[in-house]
Write an enzyme that holds these catalytic residues in place. Structure first.
Site, PDB file in Angstrom:
ATOM      1  N   HIS A 293     -49.098 -72.298  -8.259  1.00  0.00           N
ATOM      2  CA  HIS A 293     -49.303 -72.032  -6.839  1.00  0.00           C
ATOM      3  C   HIS A 293     -50.747 -72.311  -6.425  1.00  0.00           C
ATOM      4  O   HIS A 293     -51.672 -72.174  -7.218  1.00  0.00           O
ATOM      5  CB  HIS A 293     -49.007 -70.567  -6.515  1.00  0.00           C
ATOM      6  CG  HIS A 293     -47.651 -70.128  -6.924  1.00  0.00           C
ATOM      7  ND1 HIS A 293     -47.370 -68.823  -7.268  1.00  0.00           N
ATOM      8  CD2 HIS A 293     -46.472 -70.799  -7.044  1.00  0.00           C
ATOM      9  CE1 HIS A 293     -46.091 -68.713  -7.574  1.00  0.00           C
ATOM     10  NE2 HIS A 293     -45.526 -69.897  -7.460  1.00  0.00           N
TER      11      HIS A 293
ATOM     12  N   TYR B 202     -55.246 -59.463  -9.865  1.00  0.00           N
ATOM     13  CA  TYR B 202     -56.203 -60.508  -9.534  1.00  0.00           C
ATOM     14  C   TYR B 202     -56.912 -60.247  -8.219  1.00  0.00           C
ATOM     15  O   TYR B 202     -56.366 -59.667  -7.297  1.00  0.00           O
ATOM     16  CB  TYR B 202     -55.564 -61.888  -9.537  1.00  0.00           C
ATOM     17  CG  TYR B 202     -54.323 -62.062  -8.698  1.00  0.00           C
ATOM     18  CD1 TYR B 202     -54.365 -62.770  -7.505  1.00  0.00           C
ATOM     19  CD2 TYR B 202     -53.095 -61.558  -9.111  1.00  0.00           C
ATOM     20  CE1 TYR B 202     -53.227 -62.959  -6.744  1.00  0.00           C
ATOM     21  CE2 TYR B 202     -51.956 -61.743  -8.355  1.00  0.00           C
ATOM     22  CZ  TYR B 202     -52.036 -62.447  -7.165  1.00  0.00           C
ATOM     23  OH  TYR B 202     -50.907 -62.620  -6.405  1.00  0.00           O
TER      24      TYR B 202
ATOM     25  N   LYS C 276     -59.803 -67.173  -7.677  1.00  0.00           N
ATOM     26  CA  LYS C 276     -59.133 -65.992  -8.237  1.00  0.00           C
ATOM     27  C   LYS C 276     -59.836 -65.540  -9.513  1.00  0.00           C
ATOM     28  O   LYS C 276     -60.286 -66.363 -10.302  1.00  0.00           O
ATOM     29  CB  LYS C 276     -57.681 -66.324  -8.587  1.00  0.00           C
ATOM     30  CG  LYS C 276     -56.835 -66.680  -7.399  1.00  0.00           C
ATOM     31  CD  LYS C 276     -55.428 -67.065  -7.815  1.00  0.00           C
ATOM     32  CE  LYS C 276     -54.602 -67.427  -6.594  1.00  0.00           C
ATOM     33  NZ  LYS C 276     -53.267 -67.893  -6.958  1.00  0.00           N
TER      34      LYS C 276
ATOM     35  N   ASP D  32     -40.368 -71.754  -6.925  1.00  0.00           N
ATOM     36  CA  ASP D  32     -40.915 -72.495  -8.059  1.00  0.00           C
ATOM     37  C   ASP D  32     -39.931 -73.544  -8.577  1.00  0.00           C
ATOM     38  O   ASP D  32     -40.337 -74.584  -9.086  1.00  0.00           O
ATOM     39  CB  ASP D  32     -41.341 -71.544  -9.166  1.00  0.00           C
ATOM     40  CG  ASP D  32     -42.561 -70.727  -8.763  1.00  0.00           C
ATOM     41  OD1 ASP D  32     -43.287 -71.138  -7.837  1.00  0.00           O
ATOM     42  OD2 ASP D  32     -42.788 -69.664  -9.368  1.00  0.00           O
TER      43      ASP D  32
END
Length: 181
Positions: free
Chosen positions: A61, A131, A71, A169
């Protein structure tokens, strides 16, 4: 903390100093001043957390344009294989990836700058994954690249029949059709 450069510029593995004793352990998971000395210019705005079971593959992603995100990821419980794919068109490592094992045991963190696709595969019964991001989530800017695209050459350690993928996905674009930075 130990900031370890990877073969791709801007991507770091971060190992904390862990203090163990009979009661358990203690470590500093993140410290703004120290982080900025090693990775300047990133201001996190949000923390996220997910829980997944064995074989869940989330990714690859990314967010496009002004909504791109850096991130800082880690695993609180379990074990994952985490992957960052360089989507920066002018980078010498464009289309290359770095893979890192993150677990509750090694307590490593993985910093992924803007301009990368990101994904992870759960290798334990379950994993709690957390995250920090430096930009808000914008659904209109969300994009995905196929986790099994042969052009990327990512060697996931499980057979495709063992994987649990979201519909998103499963419909992700091949690398050749993705938007790059």
């Amino acid at each position: 903390m130990n900031y370890i450069k990877t073969p791709i510029e801007g991507v770091f593995i971060i190992e904390p100093r862990v203090f163990n004793d009979a009661r358990g352990y203690f470590f500093e998971a993140w410290k703004q001043e120290e982080f900025n000395q090693n990775i300047p210019g990133v201001q996190f705005v949000q923390d996220n957390e997910s829980k997944s079971s064995f074989g869940v593959l989330r990714g690859l992603h990314y967010q496009r344009g002004e909504f791109s995100q850096a991130k800082l990821v880690r695993v609180i419980k379990g074990r994952v294989l985490d992957v960052a794919v360089d989507l920066r068109r002018n980078s010498p490592t464009f289309g290359k990836h770095v893979m890192c094992e993150l677990s509750e045991d090694n307590k490593r963190q993985f910093f992924i700058p803007r301009g990368f696709a990101h994904g992870f595969l759960v290798m334990s019964d379950e994993a709690i994954f957390t995250y920090k991001v430096d930009n808000i989530y914008a659904p209109q800017a969300e994009a995905s690249i196929r986790w099994d695209d042969p052009q990327l050459g990512i060697e996931w350690p499980l057979e495709s029949s063992q994987l649990l993928l979201s519909d998103k996905d499963q419909r992700a674009l091949p690398f050749s059709e993705a938007e790059y930075f």
